[in-house]
Design a protein around this motif. Structure first.
Motif, PDB file in Angstrom:
ATOM      1  N   LYS A  64       0.855  -1.154  -0.207  1.00  0.00           N
ATOM      2  CA  LYS A  64       0.131  -0.020  -0.197  1.00  0.00           C
ATOM      3  C   LYS A  64       0.791   1.330   0.172  1.00  0.00           C
ATOM      4  O   LYS A  64       1.952   1.051   0.126  1.00  0.00           O
ATOM      5  CB  LYS A  64      -1.078   0.069   1.355  1.00  0.00           C
ATOM      6  N   ASP A  65       0.216   2.330  -0.204  1.00  0.00           N
ATOM      7  CA  ASP A  65       1.062   3.737  -0.369  1.00  0.00           C
ATOM      8  C   ASP A  65       1.475   4.304   0.968  1.00  0.00           C
ATOM      9  O   ASP A  65       2.492   5.116   1.208  1.00  0.00           O
ATOM     10  CB  ASP A  65       0.305   4.658  -0.966  1.00  0.00           C
ATOM     11  N   LYS A  66       0.528   4.285   2.137  1.00  0.00           N
ATOM     12  CA  LYS A  66       0.711   4.823   3.355  1.00  0.00           C
ATOM     13  C   LYS A  66       0.860   4.261   4.392  1.00  0.00           C
ATOM     14  O   LYS A  66      -0.119   2.992   4.397  1.00  0.00           O
ATOM     15  CB  LYS A  66      -0.496   6.055   3.611  1.00  0.00           C
ATOM     16  N   PHE A  67       1.726   4.233   5.570  1.00  0.00           N
ATOM     17  CA  PHE A  67       1.696   3.593   6.750  1.00  0.00           C
ATOM     18  C   PHE A  67       1.546   4.541   7.917  1.00  0.00           C
ATOM     19  O   PHE A  67       2.241   5.711   7.764  1.00  0.00           O
ATOM     20  CB  PHE A  67       2.941   2.905   6.595  1.00  0.00           C
ATOM     21  N   ASN A  68       1.290   4.031   8.885  1.00  0.00           N
ATOM     22  CA  ASN A  68       1.265   4.895  10.212  1.00  0.00           C
ATOM     23  C   ASN A  68       2.354   4.472  11.182  1.00  0.00           C
ATOM     24  O   ASN A  68       2.959   3.506  10.754  1.00  0.00           O
ATOM     25  CB  ASN A  68      -0.099   4.952  10.853  1.00  0.00           C
ATOM     26  N   ILE A  69       2.345   5.073  12.145  1.00  0.00           N
ATOM     27  CA  ILE A  69       3.747   4.871  13.071  1.00  0.00           C
ATOM     28  C   ILE A  69       3.576   3.551  13.753  1.00  0.00           C
ATOM     29  O   ILE A  69       4.581   2.948  13.746  1.00  0.00           O
ATOM     30  CB  ILE A  69       3.708   6.157  14.372  1.00  0.00           C
ATOM     31  N   ASP A  70       2.303   3.246  14.228  1.00  0.00           N
ATOM     32  CA  ASP A  70       2.079   1.666  14.677  1.00  0.00           C
ATOM     33  C   ASP A  70       2.626   0.777  13.877  1.00  0.00           C
ATOM     34  O   ASP A  70       3.343  -0.521  13.990  1.00  0.00           O
ATOM     35  CB  ASP A  70       0.648   1.587  15.244  1.00  0.00           C
ATOM     36  N   GLU A  71       2.382   0.798  12.329  1.00  0.00           N
ATOM     37  CA  GLU A  71       2.578  -0.235  11.305  1.00  0.00           C
ATOM     38  C   GLU A  71       3.999  -0.329  11.269  1.00  0.00           C
ATOM     39  O   GLU A  71       4.711  -1.219  10.740  1.00  0.00           O
ATOM     40  CB  GLU A  71       1.795   0.242  10.186  1.00  0.00           C
ATOM     41  N   MET A  72       4.668   0.880  11.216  1.00  0.00           N
ATOM     42  CA  MET A  72       6.259   0.987  11.036  1.00  0.00           C
ATOM     43  C   MET A  72       6.891   0.273  12.397  1.00  0.00           C
ATOM     44  O   MET A  72       7.811  -0.326  11.955  1.00  0.00           O
ATOM     45  CB  MET A  72       6.685   2.343  10.787  1.00  0.00           C
ATOM     46  N   MET A  73       6.225   0.429  13.428  1.00  0.00           N
ATOM     47  CA  MET A  73       6.804  -0.263  14.674  1.00  0.00           C
ATOM     48  C   MET A  73       6.559  -1.844  14.448  1.00  0.00           C
ATOM     49  O   MET A  73       7.464  -2.408  14.716  1.00  0.00           O
ATOM     50  CB  MET A  73       6.194   0.495  16.076  1.00  0.00           C
ATOM     51  N   ASP A  74       5.374  -2.030  14.015  1.00  0.00           N
ATOM     52  CA  ASP A  74       5.262  -3.456  13.804  1.00  0.00           C
ATOM     53  C   ASP A  74       6.379  -4.390  12.685  1.00  0.00           C
ATOM     54  O   ASP A  74       6.782  -5.201  12.924  1.00  0.00           O
ATOM     55  CB  ASP A  74       3.787  -3.901  13.140  1.00  0.00           C
ATOM     56  N   LEU A  75       6.640  -3.352  11.621  1.00  0.00           N
ATOM     57  CA  LEU A  75       7.727  -3.859  10.694  1.00  0.00           C
ATOM     58  C   LEU A  75       8.808  -3.927  11.459  1.00  0.00           C
ATOM     59  O   LEU A  75       9.757  -4.828  11.068  1.00  0.00           O
ATOM     60  CB  LEU A  75       7.622  -2.783   9.645  1.00  0.00           C
ATOM     61  N   GLN A  76       9.407  -3.149  12.175  1.00  0.00           N
ATOM     62  CA  GLN A  76      10.616  -3.181  12.698  1.00  0.00           C
ATOM     63  C   GLN A  76      10.748  -4.404  13.781  1.00  0.00           C
ATOM     64  O   GLN A  76      12.000  -4.858  13.628  1.00  0.00           O
ATOM     65  CB  GLN A  76      10.604  -2.075  13.779  1.00  0.00           C
TER      66      GLN A  76
END
Length: 244
Positions: free
Chosen positions: A217-229
């Motif tokens: 997808k095109d946009k991610f929020n901070i929680d999603e980026m933390m999950d990816l980390q």
């Protein structure tokens, strides 16, 4: 803050070469025969302190290629290591101080040219929406060999200097909208200077996982980026586990 500089990840640069020096007498490795004449190997005596034991006296040998690490008396060969990380200006991560002061992509790339050791992927992002990637670290130019196996120290396999860091692979505002580095090979297919690029890359699975998420997808929020980390999904398992 005007800008954000990302955390570096390893970029493959082979900055070591092993040279073997052939001797013609029992004096090996006190001397080696080179095209420019007889090059004496330097000797240095050192004392190693050992806790609760007697001091250990050692003899250190240095060739024109670097320190001698092994002597094969049967074959009359000595092996020396030439390394880029012992060059002047090779203090690891010191150039980060200069990067921290960069106010734009051009200044950031200029600061990257001082980052000799180790090989890293430096990423850039600013509040204007610009992103960039610059590979750093001094890279020996090898015109006659790959650097993967020991070579003769007769002068025919010497390095042809170092590739300027500014000429190493880089990206700025790529069309796909993101940059991902996870120690995998991110060298563009059309890059020309493969005589100064290493061959020892990490497995691509981690980078592939990041790319899969970002492509979803095109946009991610901070929680999603933390999950990816902290994502622990194993792409490798898809190829190695038996089918159900």
């Amino acid at each position: 803050n005007t800008v954000i500089k990302g955390t570096p990840l390893q970029n493959s640069i082979n900055v070591n070469d092993e040279y073997f020096i052939t001797g013609k007498s029992d004096l090996l490795p006190r001397a080696s025969i080179m095209p420019i004449g007889k090059q004496k190997i330097k000797e240095k005596n050192a004392t190693i302190k050992v806790k609760d034991k007697e001091d250990v006296e050692v003899e250190l040998l240095y060739s024109i290629h670097g320190p001698v690490t092994f002597i094969d008396t049967e074959r009359k060969k000595a092996y020396a290591i030439k390394n880029g990380w012992s060059e002047i200006g090779g203090s690891p991560y010191l150039a980060s101080l200069r990067m921290d002061q960069a106010k734009n992509w051009e200044e950031f790339r200029d600061a990257c040219t001082y980052f000799n050791i180790p090989g890293e992927n430096m990423v850039w992002a600013d509040k204007y929406g610009d992103i960039g990637w610059q590979a750093v670290g001094i890279a020996p130019i090898r015109k006659s060999h790959s650097g993967l196996v020991p070579v003769n120290g007769n002068g025919k396999f010497d390095w042809d200097g170092y590739l300027p860091i500014i000429e190493k692979p880089n990206l700025y505002n790529p069309e796909k909208g993101y940059i991902s580095t996870a120690n995998q090979n991110v060298t563009p297919d059309d890059y020309k200077r493969w005589d100064a690029i290493g061959f020892d890359w990490s497995d691509p699975y981690r980078g592939n996982r990041i790319n899969t998420i970002f492509d979803s997808k095109d946009k991610f929020n901070i929680d999603e980026m933390m999950d990816l980390q902290v994502d622990y999904f194993s792409v490798c398992l898809l190829y190695t586990s038996p089918s159900p």
